[in-house]
Motif scaffolding. Structure first.
Motif, mmCIF file in Angstrom:
data_model
loop_
_atom_site.group_PDB
_atom_site.id
_atom_site.type_symbol
_atom_site.label_atom_id
_atom_site.label_comp_id
_atom_site.label_asym_id
_atom_site.label_seq_id
_atom_site.Cartn_x
_atom_site.Cartn_y
_atom_site.Cartn_z
ATOM 1 N N TRP A 32 -8.924 -46.702 31.180
ATOM 2 C CA TRP A 32 -8.959 -45.686 30.126
ATOM 3 C C TRP A 32 -8.645 -46.347 28.792
ATOM 4 O O TRP A 32 -7.844 -47.268 28.726
ATOM 5 N N GLN A 33 -9.265 -45.822 27.742
ATOM 6 C CA GLN A 33 -8.932 -46.199 26.374
ATOM 7 C C GLN A 33 -8.410 -44.942 25.679
ATOM 8 O O GLN A 33 -9.136 -43.960 25.555
ATOM 9 N N ILE A 34 -7.170 -44.971 25.259
ATOM 10 C CA ILE A 34 -6.544 -43.838 24.583
ATOM 11 C C ILE A 34 -6.426 -44.245 23.116
ATOM 12 O O ILE A 34 -5.623 -45.113 22.775
ATOM 13 N N VAL A 35 -7.225 -43.618 22.243
ATOM 14 C CA VAL A 35 -7.362 -44.095 20.867
ATOM 15 C C VAL A 35 -7.106 -42.977 19.861
ATOM 16 O O VAL A 35 -7.753 -41.926 19.929
ATOM 17 N N PRO A 36 -6.195 -43.184 18.916
ATOM 18 C CA PRO A 36 -6.002 -42.201 17.837
ATOM 19 C C PRO A 36 -7.236 -42.171 16.943
ATOM 20 O O PRO A 36 -7.794 -43.234 16.592
ATOM 21 N N THR A 37 -7.666 -40.985 16.544
ATOM 22 C CA THR A 37 -8.855 -40.871 15.691
ATOM 23 C C THR A 37 -8.670 -41.609 14.360
ATOM 24 O O THR A 37 -9.638 -42.074 13.789
ATOM 25 N N ALA A 38 -7.431 -41.747 13.888
ATOM 26 C CA ALA A 38 -7.169 -42.441 12.622
ATOM 27 C C ALA A 38 -7.589 -43.910 12.675
ATOM 28 O O ALA A 38 -7.887 -44.497 11.646
ATOM 29 N N LEU A 39 -7.637 -44.501 13.863
ATOM 30 C CA LEU A 39 -8.022 -45.899 13.988
ATOM 31 C C LEU A 39 -9.530 -46.102 14.061
ATOM 32 O O LEU A 39 -10.005 -47.220 13.907
ATOM 33 N N VAL A 40 -10.268 -45.051 14.303
ATOM 34 C CA VAL A 40 -11.708 -45.159 14.508
ATOM 35 C C VAL A 40 -12.493 -44.986 13.227
ATOM 36 O O VAL A 40 -13.569 -45.546 13.071
ATOM 37 N N SER A 41 -11.968 -44.266 12.263
ATOM 38 C CA SER A 41 -12.733 -43.957 11.052
ATOM 39 C C SER A 41 -12.955 -45.133 10.153
ATOM 40 O O SER A 41 -12.552 -46.198 10.270
#
Length: 77
Positions: A68-77
């Motif tokens: 699984w990859q658990i990623v905060p949306t703030a890191l993707v933008s």
């Protein structure tokens, strides 16, 4: 025992096949979860890694060996 199951995750169709014990999970397949808040990250991280193994940079394996990859949306933008 089911050999093929179909379901939806967040409106996306998913089909899973039971190919037997000779085929193990690898990092080539992972589930990606985009989280809005740190509380959501922490909750999913704790629940999904229970009985599995914690990795780095948002990666973990659950108790079944699925990555699984658990990623905060703030890191993707």
């Amino acid at each position: 025992m089911a050999f093929v199951v179909s379901f939806q995750l967040d409106g996306q169709p998913v089909m899973a096949l039971n190919a037997g014990p000779q085929f193990k999970f690898t990092e080539a397949i992972s589930m990606y979860v985009s989280c809005e808040t740190q509380a959501e990250v922490d909750l999913l991280w704790d629940k999904l890694s229970e009985g599995g193994e914690k990795g780095r940079c948002g990666w973990l394996k659950d108790k079944y060996g699925l990555s699984w990859q658990i990623v905060p949306t703030a890191l993707v933008s």
